[in-house]
Design a protein around this motif. Structure first.
Motif, PDB file in Angstrom:
ATOM      1  N   ASP A 178      -5.434   0.545   7.252  1.00 47.64           N
ATOM      2  CA  ASP A 178      -5.405   1.855   7.912  1.00 47.64           C
ATOM      3  C   ASP A 178      -3.997   1.754   8.943  1.00 47.64           C
ATOM      4  OD1 ASP A 178      -7.480   3.132   6.740  1.00 47.64           O
ATOM      5  OD2 ASP A 178      -8.796   2.027   7.871  1.00 47.64           O
ATOM      6  N   ILE A 199      -1.162   2.290   6.894  1.00 50.86           N
ATOM      7  CA  ILE A 199      -1.046   3.664   6.288  1.00 50.86           C
ATOM      8  C   ILE A 199      -0.501   4.510   7.506  1.00 50.86           C
ATOM      9  CG2 ILE A 199      -2.366   5.604   5.620  1.00 50.86           C
ATOM     10  CD1 ILE A 199      -4.071   3.573   4.069  1.00 50.86           C
ATOM     11  N   VAL A 201      -1.228   3.676  -0.962  1.00 58.03           N
ATOM     12  CA  VAL A 201      -1.780   5.131  -0.890  1.00 58.03           C
ATOM     13  C   VAL A 201      -2.019   5.572  -2.267  1.00 58.03           C
ATOM     14  CG1 VAL A 201      -1.262   5.925   1.365  1.00 58.03           C
ATOM     15  CG2 VAL A 201       0.469   5.800  -0.421  1.00 58.03           C
ATOM     16  N   GLY A 202      -1.362   4.676  -3.228  1.00 61.73           N
ATOM     17  CA  GLY A 202      -1.761   5.079  -4.833  1.00 61.73           C
ATOM     18  C   GLY A 202      -0.686   6.252  -5.036  1.00 61.73           C
ATOM     19  N   LYS A 203       0.620   6.564  -4.552  1.00 65.46           N
ATOM     20  CA  LYS A 203       1.300   7.292  -4.898  1.00 65.46           C
ATOM     21  C   LYS A 203       2.473   6.875  -5.448  1.00 65.46           C
ATOM     22  CE  LYS A 203       0.079  10.591  -1.250  1.00 65.46           C
ATOM     23  NZ  LYS A 203      -0.239  11.848  -1.887  1.00 65.46           N
ATOM     24  N   ASP A 204       3.349   7.513  -6.227  1.00 67.50           N
ATOM     25  CA  ASP A 204       4.556   7.183  -6.835  1.00 67.50           C
ATOM     26  C   ASP A 204       5.644   7.703  -5.897  1.00 67.50           C
ATOM     27  OD1 ASP A 204       5.312   9.826  -7.569  1.00 67.50           O
ATOM     28  OD2 ASP A 204       4.456   9.621  -9.517  1.00 67.50           O
TER      29      ASP A 204
END
Lengths: 405, 143
Positions: B42, B45, B81-84
């Motif tokens: 966290d 992030i 964060v699972g983003k490309d």
């Protein structure tokens, strides 16, 4: 003339902010002192109903009809950020979009100083966008969200893009999440088209507060804002005859038709989720307007998208509903005319939104979207130029290219 | 039959020889003299996504990004964060054009990042776990 002076003044401020740091460039730091960036959308849309025009928000005097039009969603913005010191930054932004007077004249949308004395505090002074509703301050930047435009049933009623004032944001850790409070106060500046006239928001005070919780992919936001109208729209054709009757009830009614000095209260609760694969946003709003001229309303939306490679298909639903208000003038002959004016703010419609976003190049996307609006024939607040044949049903198809640089 | 087995065998060998998605894992790293020994997911992030840039020791955190040519960069954001990278660009376009937060500092290379980490006590970076050496301190592994 005053307007022109003000616009020239705004542009000068923008130019000054842009050119100022060029002299100071070449500092050793790895952060550039000056950053110039831009964003834009090229959108074309058409509808299947010629009896009213679909608008993006209340600031647009004309909307999308049966012929392809690039007017509603196309816009272009430029922004300069100049770092004065480690914790002090100057930001200016100009945006050209279709606006209240039917022109694309650029407006100075941001011009503020941002001071961050510590990581948990941010202060701004000048002209800035307010996060009135969740994500409201980035609704011009199509590249930052899924749909071609912010859901109209929800954001269409939002009358302003910026205020001149002060803003504070305070952040604290709470467990593994973050709590953030934001407060602002300022004066609005923009104008709204109202049936051939303009409602000038200049001098109208906007105060707002919001509380935000963010953890991992989740965000929840509670907000309240109030707007006090400084000016009204003169309606001599209506108030003149009322006052001429000399009846106290009719004079009272004429006074009630004056927007100046009345408040609007906006309450909203929003939740957003984004784990990279799934994206969802939901927002609920209740707007109470003291003035009899504009109806109270509740509205909301939900958008869900699923990322599949470079594609993100999405599905959305939004709605808005307002309750009628009445004003008895005590003069039966004049009541219908007054009721007719009050009916202008009525909205009772819902929209199904279907579409897809394709991230075909870095910093660019292409979107296609179908809006299926279903409402009552009396739902006229969020469309323009409705004819008596308007039935509240309209479908709008939009193609958009968004970019940032 | 024999033909099929041979094709299958060749395919299997071919798959093994394909360049692996070779990042072993991504290590979040800080200045070696920093009093910070561990960051939570966290925290990372909050720092890299511009939500809250403060280290557990109270110092302001300054995140620094690798160039896109480094494979550890997309891997870092995918794991975090699972983003490309397109989604990361869209995310930042919102924060940048509202003027709220600036994206992380951009390093020119892994070496450049290490220099920056050593020059700034509050700096936070990341790199392929294989690239970590004594010039940085690892505070979180993302796998």
């Amino acid at each position: 003339m005053k307007k022109l002076t003000r616009r020239v003044g705004s542009m000068l401020v923008l130019c000054a902010l842009v050119s100022l740091p060029l002299a100071g460039q070449g500092a050793e730091g790895e952060t550039p002192d000056l950053a110039l960036r831009g964003f834009g959308t090229l959108g074309v849309a058409r509808s299947d109903n010629g009896n009213a025009e679909f608008v993006r928000d209340l600031s647009q005097p004309n909307g999308i009809g049966r012929n392809w039009s690039a007017r509603g969603d196309s816009l272009f913005g430029l922004q300069a950020n100049y770092r004065v010191a480690d914790n002090l930054e100057a930001v200016a932004q100009g945006v050209s979009h279709y606006r209240y007077d039917g022109s694309f004249s650029p407006e100075l949308t941001w011009a503020y100083l941002k001071f961050e004395p510590s990581p948990d505090m941010m202060l701004r002074a000048g002209r800035f966008g307010t996060e009135f509703f969740m994500l409201a301050d980035s609704r011009s930047v199509g590249y930052s969200y899924l749909t071609v435009r912010p859901p109209v049933d929800f954001f269409g009623n939002l009358p302003m893009n910026y205020v001149d004032g002060v803003f504070g944001r305070f952040t604290r850790r709470l467990e593994s999440g973050l709590v953030r409070a934001e407060l602002y106060t300022g004066l609005a500046r923009e104008k709204l088209p109202t049936k051939g006239e303009f409602l000038d928001l200049a001098g109208s005070r906007l105060n707002g507060v919001s509380l935000d919780f963010q953890q991992g992919p989740w965000q929840a936001r509670l907000s309240y804002a109030q707007l006090r109208f400084q000016n009204g729209t003169p309606m001599p054709g209506l108030t003149g005859p009322l006052i001429a009757t000399g009846l106290p009830s009719a004079i009272g009614a004429a006074q009630a038709l004056n927007l100046a000095g009345t408040y609007v209260h906006y309450r909203a609760f929003g939740v957003a989720y984004d784990d990279g694969a799934w994206q969802a946003q939901c927002d609920l709003n209740s707007t109470l307007r003291d003035s009899v001229l504009w109806e109270d309303l509740t509205s909301g939306y939900l958008i869900v998208g699923r990322r599949v490679g470079k594609w993100t298909p999405f599905l959305g639903y939004s709605w808005t509903r307002s309750g009628p208000k009445t004003l008895d003038t005590g003069v039966p002959a004049l009541n219908p005319a007054v009721a007719g004016v009050l009916a202008f703010s009525h909205q009772d419609q819902h929209t199904v939104i279907l579409g897809g976003r394709w991230d075909w190049r870095h910093n660019m996307d292409l979107k296609a979207q179908l809006d299926i609006v279903r409402g009552s024939a009396s739902s006229v607040a969020l469309v323009q130029n409705a004819t008596p044949a308007w039935d509240g049903h309209i479908r709008v198809f939009t193609l958009a290219l968004d970019f940032v640089f | 039959m024999v033909g099929f087995q041979r094709i299958f065998f060749l395919l299997a060998v071919g798959l093994l020889l394909l360049p692996q998605a070779a990042v072993a894992g991504v290590m979040v790293v800080v200045n070696p003299r920093s009093s910070v020994d561990h960051l939570s997911r966290d925290d990372v992030i909050n720092i890299f996504m511009g939500r809250f840039r403060q280290l557990p020791n109270g110092l302001p955190a300054s995140p620094v990004d690798l160039p896109v040519t480094e494979r550890a960069k997309p891997e870092f954001y995918r794991l975090l964060v699972g983003k490309d990278m397109d989604q990361i660009a869209a995310y930042w376009s919102r924060l940048v054009f509202t003027g709220r937060t600036a994206p992380p500092m951009q390093a020119g290379s892994v070496e450049d990042m290490i220099r920056y980490l050593n020059a700034n006590p509050g700096a936070v970076g990341y790199m392929d776990s294989n690239d970590v050496d004594r010039r940085v301190k690892a505070v979180l592994e993302l796998k």
